[in-house]
Design an enzyme around this catalytic site. Structure first.
Site, PDB file in Angstrom:
ATOM      1  NE  ARG A  37     -38.284  14.203 -23.441  1.00 41.50           N
ATOM      2  CZ  ARG A  37     -38.812  14.538 -24.605  1.00 41.50           C
ATOM      3  NH1 ARG A  37     -40.019  14.118 -24.922  1.00 41.50           N
ATOM      4  NH2 ARG A  37     -38.147  15.302 -25.443  1.00 41.50           N
ATOM      5  CE  LYS A 198     -37.042  18.776 -44.441  1.00 45.08           C
ATOM      6  NZ  LYS A 198     -38.092  19.601 -43.842  1.00 45.08           N
ATOM      7  N   GLY A 351     -33.160  15.368 -31.017  1.00 49.45           N
ATOM      8  CA  GLY A 351     -33.899  14.157 -30.671  1.00 49.45           C
ATOM      9  C   GLY A 351     -33.336  12.911 -31.327  1.00 49.45           C
ATOM     10  N   GLY A 374     -35.950  19.937 -29.775  1.00 47.56           N
ATOM     11  CA  GLY A 374     -36.098  21.310 -30.258  1.00 47.56           C
ATOM     12  C   GLY A 374     -35.466  22.330 -29.333  1.00 47.56           C
TER      13      GLY A 374
HETATM   14  P1  ADP Z   1     -31.816  15.664 -34.742  1.00 49.33           P
HETATM   15  O1  ADP Z   1     -33.193  15.201 -34.338  1.00 49.33           O
HETATM   16  O2  ADP Z   1     -30.730  14.961 -33.991  1.00 49.33           O
HETATM   17  O3  ADP Z   1     -31.688  17.161 -34.710  1.00 49.33           O
HETATM   18  P2  ADP Z   1     -32.522  15.592 -37.535  1.00 49.33           P
HETATM   19  O4  ADP Z   1     -33.963  15.490 -37.175  1.00 49.33           O
HETATM   20  O5  ADP Z   1     -32.056  16.858 -38.138  1.00 49.33           O
HETATM   21  O6  ADP Z   1     -31.601  15.221 -36.272  1.00 49.33           O
HETATM   22  O7  ADP Z   1     -32.157  14.473 -38.593  1.00 49.33           O
HETATM   23  C1  ADP Z   1     -32.328  13.118 -38.345  1.00 49.33           C
HETATM   24  C2  ADP Z   1     -32.786  12.394 -39.576  1.00 49.33           C
HETATM   25  O8  ADP Z   1     -31.948  12.661 -40.676  1.00 49.33           O
HETATM   26  C3  ADP Z   1     -32.756  10.915 -39.376  1.00 49.33           C
HETATM   27  O9  ADP Z   1     -34.080  10.419 -39.419  1.00 49.33           O
HETATM   28  C4  ADP Z   1     -31.919  10.391 -40.522  1.00 49.33           C
HETATM   29  O10 ADP Z   1     -32.434   9.217 -41.112  1.00 49.33           O
HETATM   30  C5  ADP Z   1     -31.956  11.523 -41.509  1.00 49.33           C
HETATM   31  N1  ADP Z   1     -30.789  11.508 -42.396  1.00 49.33           N
HETATM   32  C6  ADP Z   1     -29.495  11.514 -42.060  1.00 49.33           C
HETATM   33  N2  ADP Z   1     -28.709  11.445 -43.139  1.00 49.33           N
HETATM   34  C7  ADP Z   1     -29.517  11.399 -44.216  1.00 49.33           C
HETATM   35  C8  ADP Z   1     -29.297  11.298 -45.625  1.00 49.33           C
HETATM   36  N3  ADP Z   1     -28.071  11.254 -46.130  1.00 49.33           N
HETATM   37  N4  ADP Z   1     -30.391  11.281 -46.422  1.00 49.33           N
HETATM   38  C9  ADP Z   1     -31.633  11.323 -45.904  1.00 49.33           C
HETATM   39  N5  ADP Z   1     -31.905  11.416 -44.591  1.00 49.33           N
HETATM   40  C10 ADP Z   1     -30.860  11.441 -43.744  1.00 49.33           C
HETATM   41 MG    MG Z   2     -35.036  15.127 -35.408  1.00 51.77          MG
END
Ligand code: ADP
Ligand code: MG
Length: 394
Positions: A37, A198, A351, A374
């Site tokens: 960053r 989620k 992230g 975000g």
């Molecule tokens: P980003 O930050 O890229 O938007 P998210 O925060 O939505 O991504 O999700 C990332 C998290 O989701 C990771 O910590 C990962 O371990 C978790 N994750 C991915 N697949 C699964 C799964 N099948 N069950 C539980 N957690 C999961």
């Molecule tokens: Mg995340």
């Protein structure tokens, strides 16, 4: 871009307040674990210096919640920035007050001052007008280069822009224009790969991208809620019961508008997120009681990689599995490698997704890896970010 940028401004001899996102990870020894960053803000800082401006940097670090917290002081950041720039960075121990004014008063053209963590003031997150005005009074121009904080309406990201001529920095400009061009005029086929934990975090992204993309690929923890919507049992997998309806509505809408949505056909299952002692591959409709789907399986990996290889544009947000664990990183890695190999214009947002790409050493194979978690999600949702909206139009 319809917003003014530093390139539209007369900077010579001007005191330029630059909001940057120096919210870097710092370990218990005070060592910066990742300075991406800081490095990403350097082009804007150097540009303003080259044009004869005086750069006054404003940043937050961590969540000090309106109080002075020593471990969130910006001294290590100033030191690292100084090393990268190859010149002195004057670090202030406050963000306002007499000493800060003195330091700014002593600046010559091309010099750089870094103010103390702006979140030591509660007024920052309150988007307080008086505080913003006090900050603004120390400069003559405001530049926002803090893309990672652009989804926040805070005093130094939003309100301040109403008191000074304002514009976007070069990183901000890049982040917005890459995303905007992909979302408004994508080369097709346009494939979105959406995963992560989620459905509730990603529903806005899914809905916005469903209309714009040709193919939607779903993986990660949130895929379970979609599998459930199809009537499958998902064992002990991460599941949002209250989002099953949302998931089935989305699938129905996709069918109505003739959009392809792919769900995992097989999954890697384990006994728990932190337990990789037992791992099995099963069909997505055969997840046994007591087991969790923690990654997409090999057949799904192959299928998803093929779809990505056929794309002309790829947006990726959200890991395909619990990539933090070696046993469940394969799906995420397969997607990252496919994007890296493909010729498609590729954008990675989120992230954890950015961290995954970084972990696999593939970041420089992507067209763009967003610096904002975000903020990039909100852009993908089609939202207008307050830190961008507040800037002057061209
Ligand atoms: P980003 O930050 O890229 O938007 P998210 O925060 O939505 O991504 O999700 C990332 C998290 O989701 C990771 O910590 C990962 O371990 C978790 N994750 C991915 N697949 C699964 C799964 N099948 N069950 C539980 N957690 C999961
Ligand atoms: Mg995340």
């Amino acid at each position: 871009m319809e917003k003014k940028t530093v390139r539209d401004m007369n900077l010579a001899g001007k005191k330029v307040l630059v909001r940057v996102d120096f919210n870097v990870p710092i370990d218990s020894q005070g060592i910066i674990a990742d300075d991406k960053r800081i490095r990403e803000a350097v082009p804007t800082i150097e540009y303003i210096c080259r044009k004869g401006g005086r750069v006054i940097l404003i940043s937050h670090l961590g969540r000090p919640k309106g109080k002075i917290v020593s471990k969130f002081r910006l001294d290590p950041v100033a030191e690292r920035l100084s090393k990268i720039l190859g010149k002195k960075v004057v670090k202030c121990d406050d963000a306002l007050g007499f000493k800060v004014k003195e330091a700014i008063g002593a600046m010559k053209n091309g010099e750089v001052v870094l103010l103390e963590n702006i979140r030591f003031y509660a007024e920052e997150e309150e988007n307080d007008a008086e505080f913003a005005q006090q900050l603004a009074s120390m400069g003559e121009i405001y530049v926002n280069d803090a893309f990672g904080a652009a989804h926040r309406a805070h005093a130094s990201t939003e309100k301040i822009a109403s008191y000074l001529p304002s514009g976007a920095g070069l990183l901000m400009e890049k982040e917005i224009s890459v995303m905007q061009s992909v979302l408004s005029e994508p080369k097709r086929p346009f494939v979105a790969v959406i995963g992560g934990a989620k459905v509730s975090d990603k529903i806005g992204v899914l809905e916005n991208l469903l209309d714009k993309t040709d193919v939607l690929i779903i993986g990660g923890g949130m895929a379970n809620t979609f599998l459930k919507a199809k009537g499958y049992q998902v064992g002990s997998s991460l599941l949002e019961e209250d989002k099953v309806k949302t998931a089935s509505d989305l699938l129905a809408r996709a069918e109505n508008i003739g959009r392809e949505v792919f769900l995992p056909s097989d999954v890697a299952i384990g006994k728990g997120i932190d337990d990789s002692s037992q791992v099995q591959m099963v069909q997505a409709d055969c997840i046994p009681e007591g087991w969790m789907a923690l990654d997409i399986g090999p057949k799904t990996q192959k299928k998803y990689a093929e779809m990505v290889m056929k794309a002309a544009t790829v947006i990726w947000n959200g890991p395909m599995g619990v990539f933090e664990q070696e046993a469940f990183e394969k799906g995420t890695k397969a997607i990252a490698e496919a994007i890296a190999r493909s010729e498609a214009v590729s954008i990675v947002g989120g992230g954890d997704s950015a961290a995954a790409v970084e972990k696999f050493g593939l970041a420089d194979k992507m067209t763009h890896v967003s610096t904002g978690g975000g903020a990039s999600l909100e852009l993908m949702e089609g939202k207008i970010l307050p830190g961008i909206a507040a800037l002057d139009n061209k």
